[in-house]
Design a protein around this motif. Structure first.
Motif, PDB file in Angstrom:
ATOM      1  N   TRP A   1       0.827  -1.211   0.000  1.00 56.12           N
ATOM      2  CA  TRP A   1       0.000   0.000   0.000  1.00 56.12           C
ATOM      3  C   TRP A   1       0.862   1.261   0.000  1.00 56.12           C
ATOM      4  CZ3 TRP A   1      -0.751   3.916   3.689  1.00 56.12           C
ATOM      5  CH2 TRP A   1      -1.827   4.771   3.436  1.00 56.12           C
ATOM      6  N   ILE A   2       1.911   1.267   0.814  1.00 48.18           N
ATOM      7  CA  ILE A   2       2.789   2.443   0.886  1.00 48.18           C
ATOM      8  C   ILE A   2       3.493   2.687  -0.440  1.00 48.18           C
ATOM      9  CG2 ILE A   2       4.884   3.358   1.959  1.00 48.18           C
ATOM     10  CD1 ILE A   2       4.020   1.909   4.536  1.00 48.18           C
ATOM     11  N   GLU A   3       4.043   1.625  -1.026  1.00 46.71           N
ATOM     12  CA  GLU A   3       4.765   1.773  -2.286  1.00 46.71           C
ATOM     13  C   GLU A   3       3.824   2.162  -3.417  1.00 46.71           C
ATOM     14  OE1 GLU A   3       8.316   1.488  -4.721  1.00 46.71           O
ATOM     15  OE2 GLU A   3       7.844   1.843  -2.611  1.00 46.71           O
ATOM     16  N   LEU A   4       2.626   1.611  -3.438  1.00 49.53           N
ATOM     17  CA  LEU A   4       1.671   1.947  -4.485  1.00 49.53           C
ATOM     18  C   LEU A   4       1.272   3.415  -4.397  1.00 49.53           C
ATOM     19  CD1 LEU A   4       0.053   0.741  -6.828  1.00 49.53           C
ATOM     20  CD2 LEU A   4      -1.784   0.256  -5.216  1.00 49.53           C
ATOM     21  N   ASP A   5       1.154   3.922  -3.203  1.00 43.37           N
ATOM     22  CA  ASP A   5       0.813   5.339  -3.029  1.00 43.37           C
ATOM     23  C   ASP A   5       1.915   6.235  -3.559  1.00 43.37           C
ATOM     24  OD1 ASP A   5      -1.012   7.402  -1.782  1.00 43.37           O
ATOM     25  OD2 ASP A   5       0.815   7.806  -0.635  1.00 43.37           O
ATOM     26  N   GLN A   6       3.177   5.786  -3.432  1.00 41.82           N
ATOM     27  CA  GLN A   6       4.297   6.579  -3.926  1.00 41.82           C
ATOM     28  C   GLN A   6       4.433   6.480  -5.444  1.00 41.82           C
ATOM     29  OE1 GLN A   6       7.729   5.208  -1.751  1.00 41.82           O
ATOM     30  NE2 GLN A   6       7.171   6.304   0.111  1.00 41.82           N
ATOM     31  N   LEU A   7       4.105   5.311  -6.002  1.00 39.01           N
ATOM     32  CA  LEU A   7       4.256   5.107  -7.441  1.00 39.01           C
ATOM     33  C   LEU A   7       3.098   5.698  -8.238  1.00 39.01           C
ATOM     34  CD1 LEU A   7       5.484   1.398  -7.606  1.00 39.01           C
ATOM     35  CD2 LEU A   7       6.839   3.453  -7.993  1.00 39.01           C
ATOM     36  N   ARG A   8       1.972   5.878  -7.587  1.00 37.57           N
ATOM     37  CA  ARG A   8       0.787   6.311  -8.311  1.00 37.57           C
ATOM     38  C   ARG A   8       0.894   7.797  -8.643  1.00 37.57           C
ATOM     39  NH1 ARG A   8      -5.473   4.945  -6.706  1.00 37.57           N
ATOM     40  NH2 ARG A   8      -6.433   5.987  -8.485  1.00 37.57           N
ATOM     41  N   HIS A   9       1.332   8.069  -9.838  1.00 35.96           N
ATOM     42  CA  HIS A   9       1.469   9.454 -10.301  1.00 35.96           C
ATOM     43  C   HIS A   9       0.857   9.569 -11.686  1.00 35.96           C
ATOM     44  CE1 HIS A   9       4.703   7.480 -12.402  1.00 35.96           C
ATOM     45  NE2 HIS A   9       5.393   7.334 -11.289  1.00 35.96           N
ATOM     46  N   GLY A  10       0.491  10.768 -12.048  1.00 31.92           N
ATOM     47  CA  GLY A  10      -0.098  11.015 -13.358  1.00 31.92           C
ATOM     48  C   GLY A  10       0.925  10.914 -14.464  1.00 31.92           C
ATOM     49  N   GLY A  11       0.449  10.590 -15.660  1.00 39.05           N
ATOM     50  CA  GLY A  11       1.359  10.481 -16.790  1.00 39.05           C
ATOM     51  C   GLY A  11       2.034  11.790 -17.120  1.00 39.05           C
ATOM     52  N   GLY A  12       1.290  12.894 -16.992  1.00 37.82           N
ATOM     53  CA  GLY A  12       1.877  14.195 -17.283  1.00 37.82           C
ATOM     54  C   GLY A  12       3.012  14.542 -16.346  1.00 37.82           C
ATOM     55  N   GLU A  13       2.847  14.191 -15.066  1.00 41.58           N
ATOM     56  CA  GLU A  13       3.910  14.443 -14.089  1.00 41.58           C
ATOM     57  C   GLU A  13       5.157  13.652 -14.434  1.00 41.58           C
ATOM     58  OE1 GLU A  13       4.846  13.445  -9.402  1.00 41.58           O
ATOM     59  OE2 GLU A  13       2.778  13.414 -10.130  1.00 41.58           O
ATOM     60  N   LEU A  14       4.984  12.375 -14.810  1.00 40.72           N
ATOM     61  CA  LEU A  14       6.130  11.545 -15.168  1.00 40.72           C
ATOM     62  C   LEU A  14       6.816  12.067 -16.422  1.00 40.72           C
ATOM     63  CD1 LEU A  14       7.813   9.007 -14.650  1.00 40.72           C
ATOM     64  CD2 LEU A  14       6.179   7.735 -16.041  1.00 40.72           C
ATOM     65  N   ALA A  15       6.028  12.466 -17.420  1.00 41.89           N
ATOM     66  CA  ALA A  15       6.613  13.002 -18.652  1.00 41.89           C
ATOM     67  C   ALA A  15       7.454  14.231 -18.370  1.00 41.89           C
ATOM     68  CB  ALA A  15       5.503  13.327 -19.648  1.00 41.89           C
ATOM     69  N   GLU A  16       6.972  15.080 -17.479  1.00 42.73           N
ATOM     70  CA  GLU A  16       7.726  16.288 -17.123  1.00 42.73           C
ATOM     71  C   GLU A  16       9.034  15.934 -16.425  1.00 42.73           C
ATOM     72  OE1 GLU A  16       7.082  20.381 -14.473  1.00 42.73           O
ATOM     73  OE2 GLU A  16       5.388  19.052 -14.923  1.00 42.73           O
ATOM     74  N   ARG A  17       8.992  14.905 -15.589  1.00 41.70           N
ATOM     75  CA  ARG A  17      10.194  14.519 -14.838  1.00 41.70           C
ATOM     76  C   ARG A  17      11.280  13.957 -15.750  1.00 41.70           C
ATOM     77  NH1 ARG A  17       8.364  10.793  -9.960  1.00 41.70           N
ATOM     78  NH2 ARG A  17      10.619  10.800  -9.589  1.00 41.70           N
TER      79      ARG A  17
END
Length: 349
Positions: A73-89
């Motif tokens: 649950w903890i790791e999933l909460d950290q990994l769950r990000h929007g595609g736009g945020e990841l693209a920007e990173r």
């Protein structure tokens, strides 16, 4: 390519592997309990006078499940990000249809493939500094989905090949592969916590605690390693499914097949220029691949069999063989494009 058969085969294999993954989690829980039971029994034989405490089984199973599911649950909460945020990173920018014919064509192709896939159009982004042919799709659901394409793909691929590439990435979005990969990665992290918990117990001063920590750490390591193998195997099946989907939606094996054959040509030219290790590193030039490596269209090959088992993608050669039904040679890059050796060379900047 008999894409319907390949899709059924990939889905069936995925179901079997997910079932095996669930059994792996249960096996870890059982192994921790049995290991602690064995440790208690050996301690009784060595020192005598040890009686099983009340709730011994319930505590063992409960704490193990708490670590696995809580870590998940903890790791999933950290990994769950929007595609736009990841693209920007990773340095991607939004596609600009009015700035170039290639980006206009890319946006048109995405719209066309979305109609074929019966899927809402995702945000289209471009990795303008990445010169190798590659792409990835990301996003938890349709609302935050993105497709990112490298500048090398825009420069080196024909329209038919770009259709195959986009269709492959759209399949990942439509089939929920990004969400599935995050869930499996989170569960593997939960299994890793069992190993870490056992390791922390081994570092305590009390012999009693160290003794139990050995068994917990061993069970946790085996579970984590098996989880990694199964997660990679599931990911490879999803790549096969996306390849078959691309052929279905484009009705052309030369679309995605041409992309993969040009990827082989880029690697071949780069290796002649730089050697194996530098060629693989330079294939990621202009892209922070550590964040999206498991999402890319094609990953770099590895030297050992163990690394292949832990790889999230099948080899490019194997994927080409499945598409065409036979081995195919690398496809020459367009003569009117900048040669790949110049693209990889810092001196050309």
């Amino acid at each position: 390519m008999r894409f319907w058969d390949k899709q059924r085969e990939a889905r069936r294999s995925t179901r079997w592997l997910l079932g095996a993954f669930a059994l792996c989690v249960l096996a870890v829980v059982a192994s921790v309990h049995l290991g602690l039971t064995l440790a208690w029994w050996l301690g009784t034989m060595a020192f005598g006078g040890w009686n099983y405490p009340v709730g011994f089984t319930a505590v063992n199973i409960g704490v193990t499940l708490l670590l696995v599911l809580g870590g998940c649950w903890i790791e999933l909460d950290q990994l769950r990000h929007g595609g736009g945020e990841l693209a920007e990173r990773v340095g991607a920018r939004e596609a600009r249809p009015g700035s170039s014919l290639a980006e206009q064509q890319l946006c048109n192709i995405v719209d066309e493939m979305c109609i074929a896939a019966h899927w809402p159009a995702p945000q289209v982004t471009v990795l303008a500094r990445a010169e190798a042919i590659n792409a990835f799709a990301a996003g938890w659901d349709a609302e935050d989905a993105i497709i990112a394409v490298t500048q090398g793909a825009l420069d080196q691929l024909t329209r038919e090949e770009m259709q195959g590439l986009v269709a492959h990435e759209l399949s990942h979005l439509r089939e929920g592969d990004t969400r599935l990969n995050m869930q499996l990665a989170s569960m593997v992290y939960g299994l890793e916590l069992i190993h870490n918990f056992g390791e922390s117990m081994r570092e305590r001063e009390a012999i009693f605690t160290q003794w139990f920590g050995v068994f917990i750490q061993a069970a946790g390591f085996v579970g984590w390693f098996c989880g990694q193998l199964l997660k990679a195997a599931v990911s490879r099946q999803r790549e096969y499914l996306a390849d078959a989907r691309a052929v279905q939606w484009t009705r052309s094996k030369d679309g995605l097949g041409g992309v993969l054959r040009k990827v082989l040509m880029q690697r071949e030219i780069a290796r002649k220029q730089y050697g194996d290790w530098q060629a693989d590193e330079r294939s990621y030039k202009g892209l922070d691949h550590r964040l999206v490596q498991h999402m890319l269209l094609a990953e770099t090959p590895h030297a050992s069999r163990l690394e292949d088992w832990l790889e999230s993608h099948p080899t490019v050669e194997d994927r080409i063989r499945r598409i065409y039904g036979r081995d195919m040679r690398p496809l020459p890059l367009p003569l009117n494009r900048a040669p790949i050796v110049d693209v990889f060379d810092d001196s050309s900047r």
